[in-house]
Every structure is written in C-alpha cells, then in structure tokens.
Design a protein around this motif. Structure first.
Motif, mmCIF file in Angstrom:
data_model
loop_
_atom_site.group_PDB
_atom_site.id
_atom_site.type_symbol
_atom_site.label_atom_id
_atom_site.label_comp_id
_atom_site.label_asym_id
_atom_site.label_seq_id
_atom_site.Cartn_x
_atom_site.Cartn_y
_atom_site.Cartn_z
ATOM 1 N N ARG A 44 -2.489 5.688 16.040
ATOM 2 C CA ARG A 44 -3.606 4.835 15.682
ATOM 3 C C ARG A 44 -4.954 5.390 16.213
ATOM 4 O O ARG A 44 -5.009 6.429 17.246
ATOM 5 N N ARG A 65 0.969 2.795 23.401
ATOM 6 C CA ARG A 65 1.900 1.490 23.959
ATOM 7 C C ARG A 65 1.984 1.835 25.458
ATOM 8 O O ARG A 65 3.291 1.572 25.771
ATOM 9 N N PHE A 119 0.410 6.160 9.120
ATOM 10 C CA PHE A 119 1.551 6.580 8.809
ATOM 11 C C PHE A 119 1.747 7.324 7.579
ATOM 12 O O PHE A 119 0.982 7.026 6.691
ATOM 13 N N GLN A 147 0.729 -1.224 -0.104
ATOM 14 C CA GLN A 147 0.094 -0.051 0.053
ATOM 15 C C GLN A 147 0.954 1.265 -0.025
ATOM 16 O O GLN A 147 0.455 2.372 -0.456
ATOM 17 N N ILE A 148 2.195 1.163 0.642
ATOM 18 C CA ILE A 148 3.048 2.442 0.649
ATOM 19 C C ILE A 148 3.406 2.743 -1.065
ATOM 20 O O ILE A 148 3.577 3.887 -1.332
ATOM 21 N N GLU A 149 3.871 1.585 -1.721
ATOM 22 C CA GLU A 149 4.259 1.886 -3.203
ATOM 23 C C GLU A 149 3.147 2.430 -3.811
ATOM 24 O O GLU A 149 3.020 3.416 -4.795
ATOM 25 N N GLY A 174 8.788 11.434 16.990
ATOM 26 C CA GLY A 174 9.534 10.195 17.042
ATOM 27 C C GLY A 174 9.037 9.274 16.270
ATOM 28 O O GLY A 174 8.232 9.402 15.310
ATOM 29 N N LYS A 175 9.573 7.885 16.778
ATOM 30 C CA LYS A 175 8.983 6.877 15.847
ATOM 31 C C LYS A 175 7.789 6.198 16.456
ATOM 32 O O LYS A 175 7.310 6.489 17.308
ATOM 33 N N GLY A 176 7.289 5.462 15.520
ATOM 34 C CA GLY A 176 6.089 4.768 15.839
ATOM 35 C C GLY A 176 4.978 5.187 14.944
ATOM 36 O O GLY A 176 5.231 6.104 14.048
ATOM 37 N N VAL A 177 3.825 4.803 15.221
ATOM 38 C CA VAL A 177 2.707 5.069 14.341
ATOM 39 C C VAL A 177 1.322 5.390 15.164
ATOM 40 O O VAL A 177 1.175 4.704 16.082
ATOM 41 N N GLY A 211 6.914 10.470 6.054
ATOM 42 C CA GLY A 211 7.871 9.342 6.548
ATOM 43 C C GLY A 211 7.616 9.478 8.061
ATOM 44 O O GLY A 211 8.707 9.172 8.807
ATOM 45 N N LYS A 212 6.515 9.821 8.677
ATOM 46 C CA LYS A 212 6.238 10.285 9.888
ATOM 47 C C LYS A 212 4.795 9.764 10.032
ATOM 48 O O LYS A 212 4.100 9.870 9.258
#
Lengths: 130, 360
Positions: free
Chosen positions: B294, B339, B313, B33-35, B289-292, B318-319
């Motif tokens: 939700r 989390r 995402f 799905q990203i492509e 930061g990192k993570g997605v 890219g974030k």
C-alpha cells in the motif's frame, strides 16, 4: 441496495451468520461489505480446530483497496474453513452468502446468538454506511 | 458533486461505481476492476479520460518555448505527429506535472496534461509562454477516450471513418494522426498497444457506444491504476510532485541533458543531483508472500528507510507490486512494514508487465 437475506443473522461490523440449528453456524461477510471493499485478492482464515471467543479477530479479507479484519461474533471451535478462497477469493465478490462463506463454528455458548441483529436491523446499518 | 464528462450517463448506465478524482465524478470500476484489467491485457478495454486537459500552443517560437519549459527536448521530434513524454519542472527541479506533447506543425504543438493539476499547469505555462509570444489555448468541448489492449487498434478501425482508420493503421507507436476534428494518438497509460482519441464532445457518446458494440469493455480508474503500475508508469501526485525531481522518480530517461547549453527550467538544480550519491531512487518492489503493498508503507533497505509511493495488487502476476523511493539502490532485498510486521520483498527494475507479458 445490497442483498440482505432475511434468513440470516448479522453484526454491525458486516458479518453474516447462518444458524444451522445443530449448535453450528456458518460465518461470512455481507454483500454490502464486499461491495465496499471491491475485488478481493487475499483471504487469511483461522486454523481448523482453533478456539475463538466472541469479538476475536479471526480472519483478514484484503481487496485491491484495503485490508479488513473479520471479527467472530460468537465463541466456539472452528470446524471448517473455506479452502477454495485461497485460489479464488473472488467467490466472496460473486456470492458472499453462498460460495464465499469464510468458516464454520461449533458454538460453545448458544446464548450469544441473541446478541446478533436481524436482516432489517442490518439493512439500517448498511444504509447509514453510504 | 463534481464535474462530469460527456460520458457520465454511459458510466451510470453500465453500473459504474463513481468516485471523485481531482474534482471530477469518474468511474472507479463497472463491477470488477480485476476483470477490466485482464480484458485490457488480453483483448481491449476503453477508458473515459475526458477529464484530462488538452492545450494548444501556437507561435513562431513555440519550439524555443518548449525547449525552455520541458526537461525533455522537443527538438528530438523530427516528424509531424510524433509525441514526446516529458516532465515540466519548477526552478527547484521539482515536477510541476508530467505530460505528453505532440508536434503538429512548426508553429503548433498540442499538449495533454493531468486533470488534477489543470489550474496550476495552465497558469505556469501561460506565464512562461509570454517571453516567447506563444499563445496558450484550452479548446472547449473536447473529449478523450483511451482504447487499450492487443485488439484495441483493430476494434477501433472497425468503428471509425474509413479514411481515418487507414491513417491510424499506418501510425507507428507514439505517433498521432488527424482527420478533420478527430485526433488519434498511438499512445496510452497501460503498457499495451492502443489509441488515445481526442474528438468533439458531441461525438464522443457515439464513439463510446460503437466501441462497446464492437466488444470493447468499459474500464475504470481502478484498472487504469493497476495497469499503469504494472507498466512501470508514474502517477503524478503519488510518485512525484513539486518537491521531487525526475531523478528521484525514475524519470532520468526523460531528461535530455544534451545539448549541454539548453537551459530548461530546473536544469541547474537537477544537474547537481546527477550522479550524486545522496539522490534517492524510485524502484519496483514485488512481495513474494501474501498481502497487498500500500501507498506510504515503510521500506527498510540495509538499515536505511524508504517509502512506497504506489502499492497495489498486480492481477497479471497475482502478487502485490509497488514503486518505492529508497535512499540507495544497491541490493535486491528489502523489508516492508505491513500491518505491524516486517515482511521481505524483492527490489526490481520496472516495468513489471509489457504487452501482456510479465517482465520481472
């Protein structure tokens, strides 16, 4: 049906383990696992030199769809992690058993290898998941 | 087993992962799905949106009817073919659905509403139409393809009938043209230029294959969701529903308050919310930061609590990005509970991406 190489060992929680025969192993997640997760976007890996025990949560793989914990099935010392995944997490989608490996462990207890399941047993686990 | 669109076999042929969407078996992605997302931002992609509902509204008083039914004002449509995005509210000011309506003729408007809300929409519209003697028809046997991306229009022109291609090429943004049974709207749900094409179901496979051969990549609901989120476009049932007013869903710009005496359904309630301090706001979030991010994660802003309505995402940035509904919008910083941990995020005004470029 997902790709399940016969030369690897597996866990029911969708990790694969390659026994290098010298007291070290490579660990990753299976092709079936990456297919369930979809495109991976972030990978969190353990620190090199850290000690892990069988059953520990040692990595997190996060896709567009969900975050999933990765558990080490074996105890030992982390002697390498796949640094390339920081910039190209899609390596796991493209090549789960090769370029998409997660980490290398030096085992502290070779007997734990007996607890892993083989490819045919894992194929049954993966089939039940559908 | 859900309902299938006339393009279902094409999806299976292209190895689509099929998921249930509002009772329909629809493609989530065809591998990545990203492509697919990048393809729409950079060249062109196509989506099967045949599950969406097309309604024809006909009658001498159709304009009066729509000025009662919708929070946006169809009297703003001066030219035939022009489209209008609007919410349809209940008496409490909650959103029954969001939709697009096209001005076809003085006594004919064409409406496209969501798939998952089909039954309640048709029931509500038909009920309200009675007082205006407007006929509500759901034409059988229509399909819809959205072709989106910077090269979408050119590639479409290459494969459609020449007369229609010339008409489409001259259409301005948010206008539609028709030729025989084919309807082409220069609209979409991705933040890119492109078309939404409505045509008879027995011709849709030929168009899909022709577009595919012209290099337009099939894209699934996964890419559709991240594209619309980047573009700052709401998803019904996720970002708003019957308990949420358009003012609480970032859709105040779609409410036509003037003229003051236009008494559209729900006006009295949202008029009271207007300018009131207690009205919640829908904002954009970017995770540094990192993570997605939700859906349903808690958001903390200066001690107040809000919630993420759509989180994902952003392949372009890219974030992780999100829409969140928060009590007040007076600061640029917030924290999101992810989390089990609270992590900092930035509050921004959507859209995040338009016409291929980051705008935050």
């Amino acid at each position: 049906m997902s790709n399940v190489p016969a030369n690897l060992k597996y866990t029911k929680s969708h990790e694969w383990i390659q026994d290098m025969g010298d007291g070290t192993v490579n660990i990753g997640i299976t092709d079936h696992a990456q297919s369930l997760l979809g495109d991976l976007v972030f990978i969190e890996l353990p620190e090199v030199d850290s000690e892990v025990s069988a059953g520990d949560e040692c990595a997190v793989v996060e896709s567009v769809k969900a975050a999933s914990d990765v558990f080490t099935p074996l105890s030992g010392t982390v002697i390498g992690v796949n640094e390339a995944l920081a910039d190209t997490p899609e390596l796991i989608n493209k090549d789960a058993y090769g370029d998409g490996w997660l980490m290398k462990l030096k085992l502290s207890d070779n007997n734990e290898l007996k607890d892993l399941i083989d490819a045919s047993a894992y194929e049954e686990v993966a089939a039940e998941d559908h | 087993m859900g309902k299938k669109t006339p393009l279902y076999d094409a999806h299976v042929k292209h190895d689509a992962k099929i998921v249930d969407f509002g009772g329909w078996d629809m493609p989530l992605h065809y591998g990545s799905q990203i492509e697919e997302h990048h393809e729409v931002r950079r060249t062109a992609g196509m989506f099967d949106v045949s599950h969406m509902t097309v309604l024809e509204l006909r009658g001498e008083k159709v304009v009066d009817f729509l000025r009662k039914l919708l929070a946006n004002d169809v009297a703003r449509l001066k030219d035939k073919g022009k489209a209008l995005y609007s919410c349809m509210l209940n008496e409490k000011g909650g959103v029954i659905d969001d939709l697009i309506v096209y001005y076809m003729e003085d006594d004919w408007f064409r409406m496209v509403v969501n798939a998952a809300t089909h039954d309640k929409d048709v029931a509500w519209i038909t009920k309200q139409a009675q007082a205006f003697s407007v006929k509500v028809d759901e034409p059988e046997g229509l399909s819809m393809i959205a072709v989106q991306g910077p090269e979408a229009r050119d590639k479409t022109h290459q494969v459609i009938d020449k007369t229609l291609a010339e008409k489409a090429a001259s259409a301005k943004r948010f206008y539609a043209v028709t030729d025989g049974e084919t309807f082409i709207g220069r609209t979409g749900y991705t933040g890119e230029d492109g078309y939404e094409i409505i045509l008879p179901a027995n011709k849709v496979m030929d168009l899909w294959n022709a577009l595919y051969n012209a290099g337009v990549r099939p894209c699934g609901l996964g890419a559709r969701d991240t594209l619309r989120l980047e573009a700052g476009m709401n998803l019904y049932g996720t970002d708003m529903d019957e308990e949420i007013s358009p003012l609480e869903a970032g859709l105040a710009w779609t409410v036509a308050w003037e003229p003051e005496d236009r008494d559209f359904i729900g006006r009295q309630v949202i008029e009271q919310q207007r300018g009131q301090n207690g009205t919640r706001k829908l904002v954009g979030l970017i995770l540094e930061g990192k993570g997605v991010l939700r859906n349903h994660q808690k958001v903390f802003v200066n001690g107040d609590e809000g919630e993420i309505t759509s989180g994902s995402f952003s392949p372009t940035l890219g974030k992780a990005i999100a829409f969140a509904r928060i009590p007040k919008n007076e600061t640029e910083q917030c924290e999101v509970e992810m989390r089990g941990k609270r992590v900092p995020a930035l509050i921004v005004k959507p859209p995040f991406v338009r016409d291929g470029k980051a705008c935050v």
